[in-house]
Design an enzyme around this catalytic site. Structure first.
Site, short mmCIF file in Angstrom:
data_model
loop_
_atom_site.label_atom_id
_atom_site.label_comp_id
_atom_site.label_asym_id
_atom_site.label_seq_id
_atom_site.Cartn_x
_atom_site.Cartn_y
_atom_site.Cartn_z
CG MET A 1 26.83 -70.54 -39.28
SD MET A 1 26.87 -70.40 -37.48
CE MET A 1 27.99 -69.02 -37.27
CG ASP A 2 27.60 -73.66 -43.87
OD1 ASP A 2 27.80 -73.83 -42.66
OD2 ASP A 2 28.51 -73.71 -44.73
CB ALA A 3 22.70 -76.53 -42.11
CB THR B 1 29.12 -73.39 -40.09
OG1 THR B 1 29.67 -73.65 -41.38
CG2 THR B 1 30.13 -72.59 -39.28
NE ARG C 1 30.67 -74.62 -48.72
CZ ARG C 1 30.23 -75.54 -47.87
NH1 ARG C 1 29.05 -75.37 -47.28
NH2 ARG C 1 30.94 -76.61 -47.59
#
Length: 282
Positions: free
Chosen positions: A63-65, A67, A162
């Site tokens: 999970m990216d920042a 999200t 992503r």
């Protein structure tokens, strides 16, 4: 001085206590916007140390920042291995705010999995929903007067870098805000951003079943033939080599036109047939 003879012990040694079962821990965190989904110090952005005071846990999945939403934390390596696969049996529920108003044709293309340049996406479930009652994001999204925004609910059966953002951008509607709401039976109901809670007994039972990957669980919820559905949309049919998992590059398919009799060729190189044994003279 007489020698000392050791005497045998007549009383048995006290028994050592047997180690008890190891209790694994399962937590869910509503990861806020701008927080890196990893532990450790970082000078540019906050990490999970600001919201998880328990040591020995590690996040499940990517999970990216930018999200937000559901992030599982555990010390069970089996659960991480099962959910880290690109395609699993556990559905993931995402809420996405996209740029523009998607048409029914765009939703249908997204539902069948748009064809990306680097990989093909699996089919998913998607529908347009009213704006959900979510807390405001610390950094608001861009606002344009002439371009509306819409909310989509997506239920996907795979996860990679992503993933949802690339799918919505492929149909012409980039994602402005993305939040993972549910994973299997676990969701963010009655939670707030930054809140950490322990899984309920039913959710822990689900996590243990996913980690164990028992045959009963696979038989109860069989996976769909995603590869067959993808090839059917492309107008192709599984060949015998693809069914059996053989590589048709060497030893499969038809021989080349310029091959010698008894010689089997592949795509790049030819594999000559084994020579026949010579007959011994009388």
């Amino acid at each position: 001085m007489p020698l000392r003879v050791p005497r045998l012990r007549t009383t048995p040694l006290p028994g050592l206590p047997l180690p008890g079962p190891v209790r694994l821990r399962y937590y869910v965190l509503w990861k806020p916007f701008g927080v890196l989904a990893r532990f450790g110090s970082d000078e540019s952005r906050p990490t999970l140390d600001c919201h998880v005071p328990l040591p020995g846990l590690f996040p499940v999945g990517r999970m990216d920042a930018e999200t937000e939403g559901l992030l599982l934390l555990t010390d069970d390596p089996g659960l991480c291995r099962s959910l880290a696969r690109s395609a699993s049996l556990e559905p993931r529920l995402w809420l996405a705010q996209v740029d523009g108003a998607p048409t029914p044709e765009a939703l249908e293309s997204l539902r069948h999995g748009p064809d990306l340049r680097t990989r093909s996406a699996l089919p998913l479930e998607v529908r347009a929903i009213p704006e959900p009652d979510l807390p405001a994001r610390p950094v608001p999204i861009r606002h344009r007067l002439k371009t509306p925004t819409r909310w989509l609910e997506l239920r996907v059966f795979e996860g990679w870098s992503r993933h949802v953002r690339r799918l919505t951008a492929a149909v012409g509607h980039p994602t402005l805000r993305l939040l993972q709401w549910g994973l299997g039976p676990v969701d963010l109901a009655e939670m707030a951003p930054g809140q950490l809670r322990e899984l309920t007994p039913d959710e822990v039972h689900w996590a243990e079943q996913v980690a164990s990957e028992t045959l009963e669980r696979k038989a109860a919820s069989p996976g769909r033939d995603w590869r067959g559905e993808r090839l059917a949309r492309q107008g192709r049919v599984l060949h015998r080599e693809e069914h059996t998992g053989r590589n048709s590059a060497f030893g499969g398919g038809k021989p080349d036109q310029g091959a010698r009799p008894g010689q089997v060729t592949g795509r790049k190189r030819s594999v000559p047939a084994a020579p026949k044994p010579r007959k011994k003279g009388r």
